[in-house]
Design a protein around this motif. Structure first.
Motif, PDB file in Angstrom:
ATOM      1  N   UNK A 168       0.827  -1.209   0.000  1.00  0.00           N
ATOM      2  CA  UNK A 168       0.000   0.000   0.000  1.00  0.00           C
ATOM      3  C   UNK A 168       0.863   1.262   0.000  1.00  0.00           C
ATOM      4  N   UNK A 169       1.967   1.215   0.738  1.00  0.00           N
ATOM      5  CA  UNK A 169       2.859   2.378   0.767  1.00  0.00           C
ATOM      6  C   UNK A 169       3.482   2.605  -0.611  1.00  0.00           C
ATOM      7  N   UNK A 170       3.856   1.530  -1.290  1.00  0.00           N
ATOM      8  CA  UNK A 170       4.417   1.663  -2.636  1.00  0.00           C
ATOM      9  C   UNK A 170       3.415   2.334  -3.571  1.00  0.00           C
ATOM     10  N   UNK A 216       3.108  -0.769  11.398  1.00  0.00           N
ATOM     11  CA  UNK A 216       2.913   0.663  11.587  1.00  0.00           C
ATOM     12  C   UNK A 216       4.043   1.485  10.962  1.00  0.00           C
ATOM     13  N   UNK A 217       5.199   0.843  10.774  1.00  0.00           N
ATOM     14  CA  UNK A 217       6.295   1.540  10.112  1.00  0.00           C
ATOM     15  C   UNK A 217       5.865   1.991   8.720  1.00  0.00           C
ATOM     16  N   UNK A 218       5.054   1.154   8.058  1.00  0.00           N
ATOM     17  CA  UNK A 218       4.560   1.485   6.723  1.00  0.00           C
ATOM     18  C   UNK A 218       3.233   2.241   6.767  1.00  0.00           C
ATOM     19  N   UNK A 221       3.630   5.988   7.704  1.00  0.00           N
ATOM     20  CA  UNK A 221       4.099   6.811   6.591  1.00  0.00           C
ATOM     21  C   UNK A 221       3.027   6.970   5.527  1.00  0.00           C
ATOM     22  N   UNK A 222       2.228   5.948   5.344  1.00  0.00           N
ATOM     23  CA  UNK A 222       1.133   6.034   4.361  1.00  0.00           C
ATOM     24  C   UNK A 222       0.116   7.076   4.800  1.00  0.00           C
ATOM     25  N   UNK A 223      -0.175   7.143   6.082  1.00  0.00           N
ATOM     26  CA  UNK A 223      -1.117   8.145   6.586  1.00  0.00           C
ATOM     27  C   UNK A 223      -0.571   9.555   6.384  1.00  0.00           C
ATOM     28  N   UNK A 224       0.726   9.753   6.658  1.00  0.00           N
ATOM     29  CA  UNK A 224       1.331  11.075   6.447  1.00  0.00           C
ATOM     30  C   UNK A 224       1.307  11.449   4.969  1.00  0.00           C
ATOM     31  N   UNK A 230      -3.712  15.242   0.307  1.00  0.00           N
ATOM     32  CA  UNK A 230      -4.985  15.949   0.495  1.00  0.00           C
ATOM     33  C   UNK A 230      -4.770  17.457   0.562  1.00  0.00           C
ATOM     34  N   UNK A 231      -3.708  17.869   1.238  1.00  0.00           N
ATOM     35  CA  UNK A 231      -3.438  19.314   1.310  1.00  0.00           C
ATOM     36  C   UNK A 231      -3.177  19.897  -0.077  1.00  0.00           C
TER      37      UNK A 231
END
Length: 344
Positions: A168-170, A216-218, A221-224, A230-231
């Motif tokens: 998902x992060x990729x 959570x490591x991934x 970062x995905x949430x950030x 979005x910004x």
């Protein structure tokens, strides 16, 4: 002289053993045998007492160990059944079958019946001690196997979660890069794009880490990364809205300017008139509307003056007089006939 007592004492000591009575010898032998038997029985009794005491202690120790092992096994069963796992949650679904088998085998252990042996029967104590020791060993072995199976299932579940979070992060990084490219010069605040660049760099750094054991490591970062995207999209939407409002305002101002220019121009109208005898005329008036040509007809002015001799005379300027030749023989007034003809 010799005293009587001395004489008797001398005689007894001087008497040989063989010359003593036989009854005295048997009594001494019996006493010795009894003493030996007593000593033997005392030794046997003491040894049995020691044996029973030792087996009693060993039995109670084995019971305590079996109880602890059974409690640990029950706790392992509770932990293994506390969470429901599904095959699609695991990277290796077959591990779930091994866990189920370990749970079933652990539940099959029934422990040792709580039948305390007699503490005076050493052989019962020894048998009970062995049974409890065996139960403790089996319970410990099953608890160990159950813990290993549960650990394998948890590890497989974690591995799949790590793979999913990493994937998902990729995809998030790829999407964020496209957003960054497509919004160049299209945002209200370019600082949002700078923030997105930083979030993409941090996400790539997390993606390259080795030995990651926490999803959570991934996911962090995905949430950030999602927040930074979005910004940027919000800033793009704000610019589009502001541009649309500015265009609408400019158009409204243009319309108002045209209306004001039109109101400032002088108003005029074209009027055309036509006179059948006087010709036509045209000109501008204060009204811009169109007026239809106005026609007018003026009848010729005639005059008649009778003479004293019954004749008639007509003004020389009358054009109809010559045409009619004055009065006719029927006594008609030529001027009247001319009027009749003109009327026709």
């Amino acid at each position: 002289m010799t005293k009587p007592s001395e004489e008797v004492e001398t005689m007894d000591d001087a008497t040989p053993e063989g010359s003593k009575p036989k009854g005295i010898q048997r009594a001494k032998l019996t006493a010795v045998i009894v003493a030996a038997v007593v000593v033997a029985l005392a030794g046997i009794g003491g040894g049995y007492a020691y044996w029973t005491h030792h087996e009693t202690n060993a039995y109670h120790e084995a019971v305590a160990q079996a109880e602890n092992a059974d409690k640990a096994l029950m706790k392992a069963i509770e932990q293994a059944t506390a969470t429901e796992y599904k095959a699609d949650q695991l990277k290796e679904p077959k591990l779930l079958d091994k866990l189920d088998a370990a749970i079933s085998k652990a539940k099959a252990l029934k422990g040792v019946p709580n039948d305390a042996p007699s503490e005076w029967l050493a052989w019962q104590l020894a048998s009970a001690r062995k049974a409890n020791a065996t139960d403790a060993d089996e319970a410990n072995a099953q608890a160990k196997a159950l813990d290993a199976a549960l650990k394998a299932v948890k590890g497989s579940k974690l591995a799949k979660e790590l793979d999913g979070a990493k994937d998902q992060l990729k995809r998030g990084i790829d999407s964020a890069g496209k957003t960054l490219k497509d919004t160049d010069g299209k945002v209200a605040d370019n600082a949002t794009r700078d923030s997105l660049k930083k979030a993409i760099a941090e996400a790539n750094s997390a993606l390259s880490k080795k030995g990651v054991t926490d999803p959570k490591t991934y996911t962090g970062q995905k949430a950030k990364l999602d927040a930074a995207v979005k910004r940027v999209t919000d800033s793009k939407a704000a610019k589009e809205k502001a541009d649309a409002e500015a265009a609408a305002q400019a158009q409204a101002q243009a319309v108002q300017a045209q209306a004001a220019q039109a109101a400032a121009q002088p108003q005029s109208s074209y009027t055309q008139s036509y006179n059948r005898y006087g010709g036509s005329g045209s000109g501008y008036s204060s009204n811009r509307g169109y007026s239809a040509p106005q026609q007018s007809y003026t009848a010729p002015q005639q005059s008649y003056t009778p003479s004293n001799n019954g004749g008639s005379s007509a003004p020389a300027s009358d054009p109809h007089y010559g045409a009619l030749g004055g009065f006719g023989g029927d006594g008609l007034d030529c001027s009247q006939a001319a009027c009749s003809i003109l009327g026709n």
